[in-house]
Design a protein around this motif. Structure first.
Motif, PDB file in Angstrom:
ATOM      1  N   ASP A 114     -15.184 -26.956   0.852  1.00  0.00           N
ATOM      2  CA  ASP A 114     -13.817 -27.424   0.305  1.00  0.00           C
ATOM      3  C   ASP A 114     -13.080 -26.177  -0.185  1.00  0.00           C
ATOM      4  N   LEU A 115     -12.837 -25.612   0.807  1.00  0.00           N
ATOM      5  CA  LEU A 115     -11.910 -24.289   0.840  1.00  0.00           C
ATOM      6  C   LEU A 115     -10.301 -24.697   0.617  1.00  0.00           C
ATOM      7  N   PHE A 116      -9.938 -25.019  -0.523  1.00  0.00           N
ATOM      8  CA  PHE A 116      -8.583 -25.450  -0.388  1.00  0.00           C
ATOM      9  C   PHE A 116      -7.439 -24.536  -0.536  1.00  0.00           C
ATOM     10  N   ALA A 117      -7.746 -23.142  -0.909  1.00  0.00           N
ATOM     11  CA  ALA A 117      -6.591 -22.333  -1.020  1.00  0.00           C
ATOM     12  C   ALA A 117      -6.795 -21.172   0.291  1.00  0.00           C
ATOM     13  N   ASN A 118      -6.034 -20.934   1.082  1.00  0.00           N
ATOM     14  CA  ASN A 118      -5.640 -20.178   2.144  1.00  0.00           C
ATOM     15  C   ASN A 118      -5.045 -19.221   1.793  1.00  0.00           C
ATOM     16  N   LEU A 119      -5.353 -18.053   1.568  1.00  0.00           N
ATOM     17  CA  LEU A 119      -4.679 -16.726   1.350  1.00  0.00           C
ATOM     18  C   LEU A 119      -4.243 -15.743   2.567  1.00  0.00           C
ATOM     19  N   ARG A 120      -2.873 -15.953   2.519  1.00  0.00           N
ATOM     20  CA  ARG A 120      -2.397 -15.175   3.975  1.00  0.00           C
ATOM     21  C   ARG A 120      -1.571 -13.886   3.144  1.00  0.00           C
ATOM     22  N   PRO A 121      -2.023 -12.729   3.115  1.00  0.00           N
ATOM     23  CA  PRO A 121      -1.033 -11.627   2.684  1.00  0.00           C
ATOM     24  C   PRO A 121      -0.096 -11.222   3.993  1.00  0.00           C
ATOM     25  N   ALA A 122       1.062 -10.899   3.727  1.00  0.00           N
ATOM     26  CA  ALA A 122       1.541 -10.171   4.945  1.00  0.00           C
ATOM     27  C   ALA A 122       2.369  -8.939   4.041  1.00  0.00           C
ATOM     28  N   GLN A 123       1.537  -8.166   4.701  1.00  0.00           N
ATOM     29  CA  GLN A 123       1.843  -6.551   3.886  1.00  0.00           C
ATOM     30  C   GLN A 123       2.209  -5.603   5.160  1.00  0.00           C
ATOM     31  N   CYS A 124       3.386  -4.882   5.051  1.00  0.00           N
ATOM     32  CA  CYS A 124       3.745  -4.107   6.070  1.00  0.00           C
ATOM     33  C   CYS A 124       3.596  -2.725   5.435  1.00  0.00           C
ATOM     34  N   PHE A 125       2.434  -2.019   6.212  1.00  0.00           N
ATOM     35  CA  PHE A 125       2.241  -0.779   6.009  1.00  0.00           C
ATOM     36  C   PHE A 125       3.306   0.249   6.687  1.00  0.00           C
ATOM     37  N   ASP A 126       3.815   1.210   5.752  1.00  0.00           N
ATOM     38  CA  ASP A 126       4.941   1.976   6.288  1.00  0.00           C
ATOM     39  C   ASP A 126       4.839   2.399   7.755  1.00  0.00           C
ATOM     40  N   ALA A 127       3.649   2.807   7.871  1.00  0.00           N
ATOM     41  CA  ALA A 127       3.662   3.509   9.522  1.00  0.00           C
ATOM     42  C   ALA A 127       3.762   2.334  10.308  1.00  0.00           C
ATOM     43  N   LEU A 128       3.675   1.144  10.184  1.00  0.00           N
ATOM     44  CA  LEU A 128       3.845   0.154  11.198  1.00  0.00           C
ATOM     45  C   LEU A 128       5.160  -0.657  11.155  1.00  0.00           C
ATOM     46  N   ALA A 129       6.215  -0.130  10.246  1.00  0.00           N
ATOM     47  CA  ALA A 129       7.455  -0.932   9.924  1.00  0.00           C
ATOM     48  C   ALA A 129       8.130  -0.818  11.411  1.00  0.00           C
ATOM     49  N   ASP A 130       7.913  -0.129  12.118  1.00  0.00           N
ATOM     50  CA  ASP A 130       8.713  -0.258  13.557  1.00  0.00           C
ATOM     51  C   ASP A 130       8.236  -1.334  14.515  1.00  0.00           C
ATOM     52  N   PHE A 131       7.055  -1.741  14.277  1.00  0.00           N
ATOM     53  CA  PHE A 131       6.332  -2.826  14.854  1.00  0.00           C
ATOM     54  C   PHE A 131       6.936  -4.206  14.666  1.00  0.00           C
ATOM     55  N   GLY A 178     -11.366  -4.798  -7.564  1.00  0.00           N
ATOM     56  CA  GLY A 178     -10.053  -4.542  -7.208  1.00  0.00           C
ATOM     57  C   GLY A 178      -9.675  -2.849  -6.669  1.00  0.00           C
ATOM     58  N   ALA A 179     -10.343  -2.063  -7.450  1.00  0.00           N
ATOM     59  CA  ALA A 179      -9.990  -0.499  -7.449  1.00  0.00           C
ATOM     60  C   ALA A 179     -10.903  -0.233  -5.943  1.00  0.00           C
ATOM     61  N   GLU A 180     -11.893  -0.870  -5.469  1.00  0.00           N
ATOM     62  CA  GLU A 180     -12.425  -0.439  -4.239  1.00  0.00           C
ATOM     63  C   GLU A 180     -11.956  -1.126  -2.980  1.00  0.00           C
ATOM     64  N   ALA A 181     -11.204  -2.185  -3.519  1.00  0.00           N
ATOM     65  CA  ALA A 181     -10.303  -2.926  -2.453  1.00  0.00           C
ATOM     66  C   ALA A 181      -9.056  -2.018  -2.084  1.00  0.00           C
ATOM     67  N   ASP A 182      -8.478  -1.429  -3.225  1.00  0.00           N
ATOM     68  CA  ASP A 182      -7.452  -0.596  -3.064  1.00  0.00           C
ATOM     69  C   ASP A 182      -7.757   0.520  -2.262  1.00  0.00           C
ATOM     70  N   ARG A 183      -9.166   1.089  -2.534  1.00  0.00           N
ATOM     71  CA  ARG A 183      -9.519   2.347  -1.908  1.00  0.00           C
ATOM     72  C   ARG A 183      -9.487   2.247  -0.186  1.00  0.00           C
ATOM     73  N   LEU A 184     -10.062   0.647   0.102  1.00  0.00           N
ATOM     74  CA  LEU A 184     -10.159   0.473   1.451  1.00  0.00           C
ATOM     75  C   LEU A 184      -9.057   0.351   2.107  1.00  0.00           C
ATOM     76  N   GLU A 185      -8.088  -0.296   1.541  1.00  0.00           N
ATOM     77  CA  GLU A 185      -6.797  -0.566   2.182  1.00  0.00           C
ATOM     78  C   GLU A 185      -5.903   0.724   2.098  1.00  0.00           C
ATOM     79  N   ALA A 186      -6.350   1.565   1.259  1.00  0.00           N
ATOM     80  CA  ALA A 186      -5.579   2.774   1.238  1.00  0.00           C
ATOM     81  C   ALA A 186      -6.102   3.690   2.559  1.00  0.00           C
ATOM     82  N   ALA A 187      -7.551   3.506   2.762  1.00  0.00           N
ATOM     83  CA  ALA A 187      -8.076   4.149   3.949  1.00  0.00           C
ATOM     84  C   ALA A 187      -7.416   3.724   5.360  1.00  0.00           C
ATOM     85  N   VAL A 188      -7.294   2.574   5.543  1.00  0.00           N
ATOM     86  CA  VAL A 188      -6.700   1.738   6.408  1.00  0.00           C
ATOM     87  C   VAL A 188      -5.522   2.492   6.785  1.00  0.00           C
ATOM     88  N   GLU A 189      -4.735   2.424   5.607  1.00  0.00           N
ATOM     89  CA  GLU A 189      -3.230   3.019   5.568  1.00  0.00           C
ATOM     90  C   GLU A 189      -3.080   4.305   6.194  1.00  0.00           C
TER      91      GLU A 189
END
Ligand code: NAD
Length: 368
Positions: A101-118, A319-330
């Motif tokens: 019963d997964l009623f809320a689907n979260l889809r972030p749209a985030q544009c990393f600076d390095a990819l803005a030209d894509f 949240g802080a560890e999620a930020d860490r992982l997202e920053a690593a990808v960026e």
């Protein structure tokens, strides 16, 4: 206290390849951040069909109900295209979403600076974009009754029904407001209240939930067609968008393309809180099994890695560890480590799936 539990369903095609990189990252958080998970693995989609004759075994479904979060790779592939509808790989995924019963689907749209030209839009329109679309996932036009193809006055008529109860709208609105509290504090609700009664009710209930319990959040309403236009014209005006199943299907795909590559897009599907307070949750990349590149080490693991970051944030309150992982990808992207889907035509040698994963690990090491 026992460790939180994760069920990994890698699935088909590139699913196991990208999930292998996530496994490295899960191990990294255990070794370096004291975040240990009890991880189990099972089959879904074509892989489950090959083993059990069904795209999701009952035991797997039962296990998914018990764990703290499910991580899914991707399902499907040409080998399974001619199977009966009832056992197609996608049915395994639909069963998970429905029975949990997964009623809320979260889809972030985030544009990393390095990819803005894509992006197909101008750099200045998308650079730094960070929006979240919350799509209602278990009701509306894709489930409403009556549905079917019927005979009427000597011709066929195809019917689907847009149907929402107050409680269905209420719970997804709360999910959106709760998210906005962790973000910029703004929610835009989209429907077609100008032409649909279900839209009138949607707008009323979202407003009532807001007025009763979320007066600190800035709420606006927009007709969904205008919403589509605004997403392309000026996407940065939004923080959280909440909308129904059908409009959310369309609008989240529009928002996805603002950010460039399918290989970058994570998602979460959340349900009601379990006894331990964590929501029922399934995390998966938006992309499919990419049979055209499967088995070649070309897949971009970022979407799957970023889905795990969402799990850290929304299931485990890290949240802080999620930020860490997202920053690593960026950082990896900014350093120019790219899989083939993120290369310009003259871009040099692409990184393989595992090289990309290793680069994320190196960036995590550097973050300590
Ligand atoms: P797809 O997302 O698998 O692939 C579309 C295109 O994007 C392909 O060219 C592919 O190579 C590329 N691509 C996708 N993910 C990538 C990544 N991580 N890195 C680099 N390139 C990537 O969609 P499709 O081709 O329409 O469908 C293929 C199969 O996947 C079908 O069987 C479909 O039913 C299934 N599918 C599954 C899901 C899911 O599991 N949630 C979603 C969509 C499609």
């Amino acid at each position: 206290m026992s460790n939180p539990s994760l069920l990994i369903l890698a699935g088909d095609g590139i699913g196991p390849e990208v999930m292998a990189e996530v496994s490295k990252i899960i191990d990294w958080f255990g070794a370096n951040r004291g975040l240990n998970f009890d991880v189990s693995h099972d089959l879904v989609g074509g892989a489950a069909y090959d083993a059990h004759g069904v795209p999701l075994a009952d035991e797997t479904m039962a296990h998914a109900q018990e764990v703290d979060a499910v991580l899914l790779g991707a399902v499907g592939g040409p080998k399974y295209d001619d199977l009966d509808f009832s056992v197609k790989p996608e049915r395994g995924l639909l069963r998970l979403r429905k029975e949990m019963d997964l009623f809320a689907n979260l889809r972030p749209a985030q544009c990393f600076d390095a990819l803005a030209d894509f992006s197909s839009l101008k750099r200045e329109v998308v650079a730094g974009l960070d929006i979240m679309i919350v799509r209602e996932l278990t009701s509306g036009s894709y489930f409403g009754e009556p549905r079917g193809i019927f005979e009427e006055n000597g011709e066929r008529v195809g019917i689907n029904t847009q149907r929402y109860t107050e409680s269905e709208i209420d719970r997804v609105a709360r999910a959106a407001f709760d998210l906005a509290r962790k973000r910029a504090g703004r929610v835009c609700s989209m429907e077609k209240a100008n032409v649909m009664e279900s839209g009138i009710l949607w707008r009323e209930v979202v407003q009532a939930v807001h007025d009763a319990d979320y007066a600190d959040i800035e709420l606006s309403h927009m007709y969904a067609d205008n919403g589509g236009m605004q997403l392309v014209r000026n996407p940065k005006q939004f923080d959280v968008i909440v909308t129904d199943n059908l409009f959310g299907d369309l609008l989240s795909d529009v928002a996805a393309m603002l950010t460039g590559s399918l290989g970058m897009l994570p998602s979460a599907s959340l349900g009601a809180p379990m006894e331990n307070g964590r929501p029922k949750a399934l995390y998966e990349p938006v992309h499919g099994s990419a049979p055209d590149i499967a088995g070649q080490g070309k897949a971009n693991p970022s979407a799957c890695i970023l889905s795990f970051a969402m799990a850290l944030r929304y299931s485990f309150d890290e949240g802080a560890e999620a930020d860490r992982l997202e920053a690593a990808v960026e950082k990896v992207l900014a350093d120019g480590v790219r899989t083939a889907d993120l290369m310009q035509t003259d871009g040099g040698t692409p990184a393989s799936t595992s090289q990309m994963g290793d680069a994320v690990i190196a960036a995590l090491d550097a973050s300590l």
